[in-house]
Design an enzyme around this catalytic site. Structure first.
Site, PDB file in Angstrom:
ATOM      1  N   GLU A  74       1.539   9.048  19.816  1.00 21.08           N
ATOM      2  CA  GLU A  74       1.569   7.878  19.119  1.00 21.08           C
ATOM      3  C   GLU A  74      -0.019   7.453  18.978  1.00 21.08           C
ATOM      4  OE1 GLU A  74       3.991   4.697  20.209  1.00 21.08           O
ATOM      5  OE2 GLU A  74       3.083   3.513  18.546  1.00 21.08           O
ATOM      6  N   HIS A 116      -4.039   6.884  -1.638  1.00 25.73           N
ATOM      7  CA  HIS A 116      -4.256   6.035  -0.554  1.00 25.73           C
ATOM      8  C   HIS A 116      -4.694   7.135   0.764  1.00 25.73           C
ATOM      9  CE1 HIS A 116      -2.896   2.383  -1.890  1.00 25.73           C
ATOM     10  NE2 HIS A 116      -1.720   2.716  -2.227  1.00 25.73           N
ATOM     11  N   HIS A 157      -2.037  -0.732  -6.707  1.00 29.81           N
ATOM     12  CA  HIS A 157      -2.898  -0.719  -5.632  1.00 29.81           C
ATOM     13  C   HIS A 157      -4.113   0.066  -5.733  1.00 29.81           C
ATOM     14  CE1 HIS A 157       1.411  -1.331  -4.322  1.00 29.81           C
ATOM     15  NE2 HIS A 157       0.946  -2.193  -3.770  1.00 29.81           N
ATOM     16  N   ASP A 198       3.327   0.499 -11.118  1.00 28.59           N
ATOM     17  CA  ASP A 198       3.686  -0.788 -10.023  1.00 28.59           C
ATOM     18  C   ASP A 198       3.035  -2.057 -10.576  1.00 28.59           C
ATOM     19  OD1 ASP A 198       1.494   0.669  -9.130  1.00 28.59           O
ATOM     20  OD2 ASP A 198       2.140   0.572  -7.054  1.00 28.59           O
ATOM     21  N   TYR A 226       7.561   1.037  -8.045  1.00 24.76           N
ATOM     22  CA  TYR A 226       8.788   0.794  -7.024  1.00 24.76           C
ATOM     23  C   TYR A 226       9.983   0.115  -7.800  1.00 24.76           C
ATOM     24  CZ  TYR A 226       5.008   2.749  -4.604  1.00 24.76           C
ATOM     25  OH  TYR A 226       3.921   3.547  -4.441  1.00 24.76           O
TER      26      TYR A 226
END
Lengths: 342, 342
Positions: A107, A160, A198, A285, A324
């Protein structure tokens, strides 16, 4: 225009996205690519080809080997640790901690390589990311070989993903890998126009200090939208890259009149740059009914967008990014491509 | 030894913690403080007093006003945005983005002020954090007024909270606020020994460049445990603070023999420092049955730990931090305090 597609994208089929404090089914889902493919066939946009293999070499020209190794082993390590859910981090190296330590525990390692935690890693994710990059490179080769344009129906998306971070539904930066591949094959300059809602923080990060790739992006103001901490107007590039990064952050409710004004400005700059290849980070989007965005672009606007891009008269590679509003994603995506061809 | 406690801690009662990719009931739950209180009464440790009010001034001596304002309004803003779950971020400013922008949108702002996302913010969180800090300050005043020792039964805990970041179940750094308050009341030097299983990254961050607070911590190796990116052995303090930070990261499976060796070394350093006040960040998650930790300390070891701390013969403030083996948390916590008094 021909399309490159592979059914391997379906291997990316995670079940959970961290969204507004809850775990929900991911907005970035396999249906997206299938609906786009169906629309391509419905309007007879052109042939659909499969991916060719490219291995990891073109990936390592763009991404850090640590990220690549991490993505390849993350799911196995997470399962071996006995953790219950899909791999989602709750930790990361913050400004009040150190940035130079990569923990051994999975993690902690996940937090080091993540740039956001909406994006879980699950079985098949890495295999789908590799296939998505192959799709981008197959289409790149088609354009380098002389086709006016090609559409890489990439999934998962890429813009991204930074040099050494994944997130925002992205693992490998398909558009950046394609741009670097074109340079390595002899192109002198590549422009990337990112029309996804984005900001493509990853693409900007990868090329921020370089002048051989000009990155331009029209997107929701990051003060109000993901990725929040990059994509502001005062980011012109750095060093040799100064002047080769251009952001157009637009406020909530922006419609096609202000959006297309930004597009025209971007196209004028691209024209002056005179690139050998134009890469379009193609997300839809910005659409008015997108569930996680705030622009007001209508379906028919996307046709006009494609037409404006076409007037640049450049060899053009379309690389699929976001979008989306799934039931309209086919129409909207193909509208840009059809508008480009008409 | 007298204890300060307030039932206001119950206001911190969130329902979700992001844990290993799933949303689970928080390990840091109201039962923790109630069970400790019951044990205090059971063994007749001493009187239990309520909190006094201290306002925000002592908080702002330690924390950034931006963080304080954010914590005060976060839940209202999150609700106003219409978000479904408790306030948990999925974004943060990463090394590939900018650190100088605080978004206006609440999730972006949340990501700026968060140092981890296991910790949701929900209704009552801020009120409980304020009460917890009052508990710490009330107990501080008791020691400053001449009591040998006092126990601040703080909940929520504090040691992960940094100057301008919350997380790791912590919102305001109770131990740091208490130490600063003591300095402001005339103390020249304060030592903070952190015996919680987790490194107190927040406390270290707050005092890292100062010589008037010596922070020492015995904890799980951050390469293997939260907070992952701070708490390594090569963090001696900076500038004027160099030599006044000491970390003892220990590997998985460590038992009381190695743990108490670290404690003895820490106590020797504290003795040489000759502080006016000793603050103990008192967590009992080093316990062998703690569900989220990996040391092997037994219940009876905590008695010995308290005895060793007592031999320093310093005015001592115990501030409650972590410990998640809930059914044994009363015995373990009070064992340290009883061991100190015997």
């Amino acid at each position: 225009m021909r399309t490159v597609y592979t059914a391997d994208h379906r291997l990316r089929d995670s079940k959970t996205e961290l969204y507004h404090g809850a775990l929900v089914p991911p907005f970035e889902c396999p249906e997206r690519a299938e609906i786009i493919l169906a629309r391509i066939n419905e309007v007879k946009l052109g042939d659909v080809l499969g991916q060719k293999g490219y291995g990891l070499d073109p990936v390592l020209r763009t991404h850090d080997k640590g990220l690549v190794d991490f993505l390849a082993s993350c799911w196995d390590e997470w399962q071996a640790a006995g953790y219950g859910g899909e791999a989602i981090t709750s930790v990361w190296p913050t400004r009040t901690m150190r940035g130079d330590r990569i923990p051994t525990e999975i993690e902690g390692k996940l937090g080091y390589y993540a740039l956001a935690s909406e994006t879980s890693i699950s079985g098949g994710t890495w295999e789908a990311a590799l296939a998505s990059k192959n799709v981008a490179l197959t289409a790149t080769d088609m354009v380098l070989d002389g086709e006016r344009a090609a559409f890489a129906l990439c999934r998962p998306p890429g813009h991204h993903a930074a040099i050494d971070q994944f997130g925002g539904y992205c693992f490998l930066n398909n558009a950046a890998i394609a741009a670097q591949y074109a340079l390595d094959k002899g192109a002198q300059r590549v422009a990337i126009i990112d029309i996804d809602f984005h900001h493509g923080n990853g693409t900007q990060h990868i090329f921020y200090q370089r002048d051989d790739v000009f990155y331009l992006s029209i997107h929701g103001d990051p003060a109000e939208a993901f990725p929040y901490y990059l994509g502001y107007s005062d980011e012109p590039g750095e060093g040799k890259g100064e002047g080769f990064n251009k952001n157009y952050p637009l406020p909530p409710g922006s419609d096609y009149s202000s959006w297309s004004e930004a597009l025209d400005d971007a196209c004028a700059r691209i024209h002056n740059y005179s690139p050998d290849l134009l890469v379009v980070s193609h997300g839809v989007d910005a659409y008015e009914k997108d569930p996680i965005s705030f622009f007001k672009i209508r379906s028919e606007d996307f046709i006009d967008c494609g037409a404006r891009l076409s007037r640049l008269n450049l060899p053009t590679l379309f690389v699929m990014e976001g979008g989306y509003a799934v039931s309209e994603i086919g129409v909207n995506t193909v509208n840009v491509l059809s508008g480009f061809e008409d």
